[in-house]
Design a protein around this motif. Structure first.
Motif, short mmCIF file in Angstrom:
data_model
loop_
_atom_site.label_atom_id
_atom_site.label_comp_id
_atom_site.label_asym_id
_atom_site.label_seq_id
_atom_site.Cartn_x
_atom_site.Cartn_y
_atom_site.Cartn_z
N UNK A 68 0.64 -1.16 -0.01
CA UNK A 68 -0.02 -0.05 0.13
C UNK A 68 0.86 1.22 0.16
N UNK A 69 0.30 2.37 -0.74
CA UNK A 69 1.12 3.68 -0.88
C UNK A 69 0.84 4.66 0.20
N UNK A 70 1.47 5.81 0.06
CA UNK A 70 1.11 6.82 0.79
C UNK A 70 0.83 8.11 -0.01
N UNK A 71 -0.14 8.85 0.17
CA UNK A 71 -0.50 10.12 -0.53
C UNK A 71 -0.43 11.34 -0.19
N UNK A 72 -0.03 12.31 -1.28
CA UNK A 72 0.13 13.75 -0.72
C UNK A 72 -0.60 14.62 -1.45
N UNK A 73 -1.05 15.83 -1.00
CA UNK A 73 -1.83 16.75 -1.76
C UNK A 73 -0.50 17.70 -1.96
N UNK A 74 -0.20 17.83 -3.45
CA UNK A 74 0.81 18.69 -3.71
C UNK A 74 0.29 19.74 -4.70
N UNK A 75 1.01 20.76 -5.02
CA UNK A 75 0.73 21.62 -6.17
C UNK A 75 0.73 20.87 -7.25
N UNK A 76 -0.17 21.09 -8.49
CA UNK A 76 -0.25 20.17 -9.67
C UNK A 76 0.90 20.25 -10.48
N UNK A 77 1.32 18.98 -11.00
CA UNK A 77 2.19 19.07 -11.99
C UNK A 77 1.85 19.28 -13.34
N UNK A 78 2.27 20.40 -14.05
CA UNK A 78 1.75 20.94 -15.25
C UNK A 78 2.67 20.98 -16.33
N UNK A 79 2.13 21.76 -17.53
CA UNK A 79 3.00 21.82 -18.83
C UNK A 79 4.36 22.67 -18.22
N UNK A 80 4.35 23.39 -17.10
CA UNK A 80 5.65 24.15 -16.75
C UNK A 80 6.31 23.23 -15.83
N UNK A 81 7.69 23.05 -16.03
CA UNK A 81 8.43 22.31 -15.23
C UNK A 81 8.48 22.46 -13.67
N UNK A 82 8.12 21.16 -12.97
CA UNK A 82 8.27 21.29 -11.61
C UNK A 82 9.36 20.40 -11.08
N UNK A 83 9.83 20.93 -10.02
CA UNK A 83 11.06 20.23 -9.45
C UNK A 83 10.53 19.57 -8.43
N UNK A 84 10.74 18.16 -8.54
CA UNK A 84 9.83 17.11 -7.58
C UNK A 84 11.02 16.41 -6.95
N UNK A 85 11.00 16.29 -5.63
CA UNK A 85 11.89 15.42 -4.72
C UNK A 85 11.32 14.86 -3.72
N UNK A 86 11.79 13.24 -3.64
CA UNK A 86 10.98 12.55 -2.45
C UNK A 86 11.85 11.88 -1.61
N UNK A 87 11.67 12.32 -0.14
CA UNK A 87 12.54 11.67 0.68
C UNK A 87 11.86 10.73 1.68
N UNK A 88 12.58 9.89 2.15
CA UNK A 88 12.33 8.90 3.10
C UNK A 88 13.30 8.22 3.75
N UNK A 89 13.12 7.74 5.00
CA UNK A 89 14.07 7.19 5.81
C UNK A 89 13.51 6.14 6.55
#
Length: 208
Positions: free
Chosen positions: A83-104
């Motif tokens: 099962x996953x984990x879900x986040x409400x983020x600003x939308x990914x659109x036609x303009x480039x988004x810098x997206x990082x994911x961290x987990x420990x």
């Protein structure tokens, strides 16, 4: 299928349309036996919010070890073997988004970073370890080991500057990466020296 090539510095991967056969396979610099990680990429898409999109897929023979998705409801999620984990983020659109994911693994702290800003933490799978000896794909989700690709889950758009580390980067390092400043090379994936194989209709263009 193209032969394996090294280095994507200054380049963008363009996935021009929905397919069930176009993807990029990545070869990590070290085995992906991970108890922590930072995964970063710059991504843009014209696909509508209600269309599910695979952003990163790592699968071993029997399990999806680490998958990152934009879900049909617009949330961004990731899954570690189950099962996953879900986040409400600003939308990914036609303009480039810098997206990082961290987990420990120690505390299970997980967060996404969008354009240098961190989401709230969620606790997800403390004590878990990502297992090695799998396959990393961009553009498709391999529901079975390099098989059963689905066009309706494929990525359409642009992706560049994918880097991955086997630890959680600091806030200052993630923000430096977002602004294009020098950061330590990704020791799992480093875009400038990454080993990759293009398959199907994926275009490699200059990052103008």
């Amino acid at each position: 299928m193209c032969s394996r090539t090294v280095g994507l510095g200054g380049k963008v991967l363009v996935f021009p349309y929905e397919t069930d056969f176009s993807f990029v396979a990545l070869t990590p610099r070290k085995e992906m036996e991970l108890r922590a990680f930072t995964l970063c990429m710059r991504v843009a898409t014209e696909l509508p919010v209600e269309r599910q999109i695979i952003l990163f897929a790592y699968r071993t023979a029997d399990f999806d070890e680490l998958n990152v998705w934009r879900e049909r409801d617009g949330r961004v999620s990731f899954y570690l073997r189950g099962d996953g984990v879900f986040f409400h983020l600003p939308p990914i659109t036609t303009f480039r988004t810098s997206l990082c994911l961290t987990w420990e693994s120690h505390r299970g702290l997980a967060a996404f970073w969008v354009d240098g800003r961190r989401s709230s933490y969620q606790v997800y799978k403390p004590g878990h370890t990502v297992r090695p000896k799998g396959t990393v794909l961009l553009g498709q989700d391999a529901d079975k080991h390099l098989g059963d690709l689905e066009a309706t889950q494929s990525f359409v758009g642009e992706l560049t500057d994918l880097n991955m580390w086997d630890h959680v980067l600091s806030r200052s390092a993630i923000q430096a990466w977002h602004y294009g400043r020098k950061v330590p090379e990704g020791n799992v994936f480093d875009w400038a020296t990454i080993q990759y194989t293009l398959s199907g209709n994926v275009m490699l263009v200059d990052d103008d």
